[in-house]
Scaffold this active site. Structure first.
Site, short mmCIF file in Angstrom:
data_model
loop_
_atom_site.label_atom_id
_atom_site.label_comp_id
_atom_site.label_asym_id
_atom_site.label_seq_id
_atom_site.Cartn_x
_atom_site.Cartn_y
_atom_site.Cartn_z
N GLN A 182 92.77 -60.90 33.87
CA GLN A 182 92.72 -61.98 33.23
C GLN A 182 92.89 -63.39 34.11
O GLN A 182 92.36 -64.41 33.76
CB GLN A 182 94.54 -62.19 32.77
CG GLN A 182 94.73 -63.26 32.12
CD GLN A 182 94.51 -63.10 30.38
OE1 GLN A 182 94.89 -61.97 30.07
NE2 GLN A 182 94.38 -64.09 29.87
N GLY B 197 100.26 -63.50 22.61
CA GLY B 197 100.25 -61.91 22.13
C GLY B 197 99.30 -61.23 22.62
O GLY B 197 98.33 -61.66 23.38
N ASP B 198 99.52 -59.86 22.29
CA ASP B 198 98.11 -58.72 22.63
C ASP B 198 98.36 -57.85 21.66
O ASP B 198 98.98 -57.97 20.79
CB ASP B 198 98.31 -58.50 24.15
CG ASP B 198 97.26 -57.53 24.64
OD1 ASP B 198 96.22 -58.10 24.82
OD2 ASP B 198 97.40 -56.23 25.01
N LYS C 196 99.12 -67.19 33.15
CA LYS C 196 98.86 -67.38 31.62
C LYS C 196 98.52 -66.05 31.00
O LYS C 196 97.25 -65.57 31.54
CB LYS C 196 97.92 -68.26 31.02
CG LYS C 196 97.43 -68.57 29.48
CD LYS C 196 98.51 -69.52 28.75
CE LYS C 196 98.52 -69.37 27.47
NZ LYS C 196 99.11 -68.43 27.08
N THR D 120 90.00 -65.34 19.18
CA THR D 120 89.21 -64.28 20.11
C THR D 120 88.20 -63.59 19.31
O THR D 120 87.10 -63.54 19.87
CB THR D 120 90.45 -63.11 20.44
OG1 THR D 120 91.59 -63.80 20.95
CG2 THR D 120 89.88 -62.12 21.60
N LYS E 111 100.47 -61.10 33.05
CA LYS E 111 100.38 -60.20 31.79
C LYS E 111 101.85 -59.48 31.90
O LYS E 111 102.47 -59.53 32.83
CB LYS E 111 99.16 -59.26 31.94
CG LYS E 111 98.63 -58.91 30.74
CD LYS E 111 97.77 -59.82 30.10
CE LYS E 111 97.25 -59.19 28.70
NZ LYS E 111 96.32 -60.20 28.14
P1 NDP Z 1 96.16 -55.52 17.49
O1 NDP Z 1 97.43 -54.88 17.79
O2 NDP Z 1 95.85 -56.69 16.57
O3 NDP Z 1 95.28 -54.39 17.20
C1 NDP Z 1 94.71 -53.10 18.05
C2 NDP Z 1 94.00 -52.52 17.22
O4 NDP Z 1 93.47 -51.59 18.12
C3 NDP Z 1 94.76 -51.77 16.08
O5 NDP Z 1 93.62 -51.58 15.23
C4 NDP Z 1 95.07 -50.46 16.78
O6 NDP Z 1 95.24 -49.34 15.76
C5 NDP Z 1 93.76 -50.28 17.74
N1 NDP Z 1 94.33 -49.44 18.88
C6 NDP Z 1 95.31 -49.66 19.51
N2 NDP Z 1 95.51 -48.92 20.53
C7 NDP Z 1 94.62 -47.80 20.38
C8 NDP Z 1 94.47 -46.58 21.01
N3 NDP Z 1 95.11 -46.13 21.87
N4 NDP Z 1 93.43 -45.89 20.11
C9 NDP Z 1 92.73 -46.19 19.06
N5 NDP Z 1 92.98 -47.48 18.54
C10 NDP Z 1 94.03 -48.23 19.16
O7 NDP Z 1 95.61 -56.09 19.09
P2 NDP Z 1 94.58 -57.20 19.29
O8 NDP Z 1 93.74 -57.13 18.32
O9 NDP Z 1 95.15 -58.30 19.45
O10 NDP Z 1 93.77 -56.68 20.75
C11 NDP Z 1 92.86 -55.68 20.83
C12 NDP Z 1 92.21 -55.64 22.20
O11 NDP Z 1 91.94 -57.05 22.34
C13 NDP Z 1 93.35 -55.33 23.23
O12 NDP Z 1 92.56 -54.77 24.45
C14 NDP Z 1 93.52 -56.76 23.72
O13 NDP Z 1 94.11 -56.61 25.24
C15 NDP Z 1 92.33 -57.51 23.66
N6 NDP Z 1 92.68 -59.10 23.58
C16 NDP Z 1 93.27 -59.53 22.57
C17 NDP Z 1 93.52 -61.01 22.50
C18 NDP Z 1 94.10 -61.49 21.49
O14 NDP Z 1 94.14 -62.67 21.34
N7 NDP Z 1 94.86 -60.84 20.48
C19 NDP Z 1 92.64 -61.90 23.41
C20 NDP Z 1 91.86 -61.18 24.47
C21 NDP Z 1 91.71 -59.62 24.45
P3 NDP Z 1 96.53 -49.20 15.13
O15 NDP Z 1 96.87 -50.43 14.12
O16 NDP Z 1 96.47 -47.85 14.52
O17 NDP Z 1 97.64 -49.39 16.23
#
Ligand code: NDP
Length: 443
Positions: A111, A164-165, A90, A208, A125
């Site tokens: 994970q 999603g991620d 998962k 999250t 993943k």
């Molecule tokens: P999203 O794609 O919704 O958002 C990611 C955010 O981070 C965006 O604002 C993006 O900016 C920014 N970002 C991505 N890459 C970079 C980078 N290299 N440098 C600076 N900013 C960056 O993803 P999520 O919110 O879902 O995920 C965020 C984090 O949380 C990740 O590490 C993910 O693995 C983790 N996570 C997510 C879960 C979930 O349920 N969604 C669960 C557990 C962990 P921009 O819009 O410009 O790309």
């Protein structure tokens, strides 16, 4: 050489091109030393650590699709199924140009422990180096359909359940679910994060970010502090960041920053979450649009969220976004707690600096586990053909986060590291997986 150092040295020699994966393994193995030292003979005889750091399987595939100009594009897809000792694989799918095997392996490895902490199924993943930014809906659909036309062979409701991620939200999950259904003829809970009209769970979108705040609140309470009235710095402006900001406000705190990959916002009046959702979720636009519509907000290019004076920092964007200099700036600004919303956003040196300076620190595998926990609640609802109310799911999420806090703080105490939640999270997550792997024999 100790067992941990031996296993790590062998792994590092074989995976030199995958620094994120090695960083995640290093952090976990180092903090497992107390439990590994106490059981070294048994673990060695069973090759437990060697088996733990090697994924069950790594799937890498071609994803061809046709863009709006009629040109064929080819991306690479990945699914890494790490460990299913305590349940089906998962974990999320990430679509981002930086994706390669090392990123997916680090996420899959983390994970394992995160899923174990939730008390629910366990770790895989996947993802692709495809960048959904700037693509039309039709292009995203074409990509998702091609991605699923290979991935469907390896997943299933009792086998491996992706979610999603980064870069994968409701739109992408919908296109992939449609294709899975067409290819297999089965309507089953094979993906989570689905839309509400076809098996999704209420509160999954929020889970999250909300979960990060529930555990932060619990942490502060345990240390005699109240979250209400605290100033919070948040990075990111995606799914995790938006709902962390929303819940922080509901709990009476004041989140004053957010960021994306091009710049960041400082809004001393507190982030306007409705405007942020409009800019990021509806228009899929840059944060400059937020600043343009909000007189109190300042927009800065590049990174800088951690230079803002705050009580609590919540890194919710991506891996290694909070480095040693950022940690120094946060400590100088009087930060009391850092809880990770993203996966591994804090570098090893920054984590150590924060902990050495008395900052309360909860690692992502505990603090962002609310997402996968609610995904598992979505799976339960799908199996039972039921759907629970928002309040029911939110209540279960709160209980899960409180429980995770209890588990990680008591594991840290048990092994003589009271208040070290990195040690606590890794040991508490590891114990259950190790027991299951030992019971199931060498396989
Ligand atoms: P999203 O794609 O919704 O958002 C990611 C955010 O981070 C965006 O604002 C993006 O900016 C920014 N970002 C991505 N890459 C970079 C980078 N290299 N440098 C600076 N900013 C960056 O993803 P999520 O919110 O879902 O995920 C965020 C984090 O949380 C990740 O590490 C993910 O693995 C983790 N996570 C997510 C879960 C979930 O349920 N969604 C669960 C557990 C962990 P921009 O819009 O410009 O790309």
């Amino acid at each position: 050489m100790s067992y941990v150092d031996e296993v790590y040295a062998n792994l590092a020699a074989k995976n030199a091109g995958e620094p994120e994966f090695l960083q995640a393994v290093r952090e976990v193995l180092d903090s497992l030393r107390p439990i590994i030292d106490a059981n070294e003979e048994l673990y060695r005889s069973q090759g437990l650590l060697e088996r733990l750091v090697e994924p069950d399987r790594q799937i890498k595939f071609r994803v061809p699709w046709v863009d709006d100009n009629g040109n064929v594009q080819v991306n690479i897809g990945y699914r890494i199924e790490f460990n299913n000792a305590i349940g089906p694989y998962k974990g999320g799918l990430r679509f981002h140009p930086s994706v390669y095997a090392g990123i997916i392996k680090f996420l899959g490895f983390e994970q394992i422990f995160k899923n174990s902490l939730t008390g629910l199924p366990i770790g895989g993943k996947g993802g692709s180096d495809f960048d959904p930014k700037g693509k039309s809906d039709r292009e995203v659909m074409a990509f998702c359909q091609s991605f699923m036309s290979e991935l469907y062979k390896y997943i299933g409701a009792d086998i491996d359940v992706p979610a999603g991620d980064i870069g994968v939200g409701g739109r992408e999950i919908g296109y992939m679910f449609g294709m899975y259904k067409k290819l297999t003829g089965r309507y089953e809970g094979v993906l989570t994060g689905k839309g509400l009209s076809y098996g999704g769970s209420l509160a999954r979108t929020e889970a999250t970010g909300y979960g990060v705040l529930y555990i932060t609140e619990e942490l502060l309470k345990d240390h005699g502090m109240d979250i209400a009235g605290k100033t919070i710095a948040v990075s990111g402006a995606g799914n995790v960041a938006i709902y962390a900001i929303e819940k922080a406000q509901q709990l009476g705190a004041k989140p004053v920053t957010c960021s994306d990959s091009t710049g960041w916002i400082y809004d001393p009046e507190g982030i306007d979450v409705a405007l942020l959702k409009e800019v990021k979720e509806v228009k899929r636009a840059r944060l400059t649009e937020y600043a343009a519509a909000r007189p109190s907000a300042q927009y800065h290019e590049g990174k800088g969220v951690w230079t803002v004076k705050c009580d609590i920092a919540l890194p919710c964007a991506t891996q290694n976004e909070l480095d040693l200099d950022d940690a120094k700036a946060l400590v100088a600004g009087g930060v009391k707690a850092v809880c990770e919303g993203a996966n591994m956003p804090t570098t090893l040196e920054a984590t150590k600096y924060l902990q050495d300076n008395g900052v309360l620190f909860i690692p992502g595998k505990a603090s962002n586990a609310g997402g996968v926990a609610t995904s598992a609640l979505e799976m339960s609802q799908n199996s039972e053909r039921l759907s629970w109310s928002f309040e029911e799911v939110d209540q279960k999420l709160q209980n899960i986060m409180k429980n995770i806090y209890k588990e990680i703080s008591s594991a840290a105490k048990r092994y003589g590291h009271e208040g070290d939640y990195v040690v606590g999270a890794n040991i508490a997550g590891f114990e259950k997986v190790a027991d299951a792997m030992l019971a199931q024999g060498i396989c």
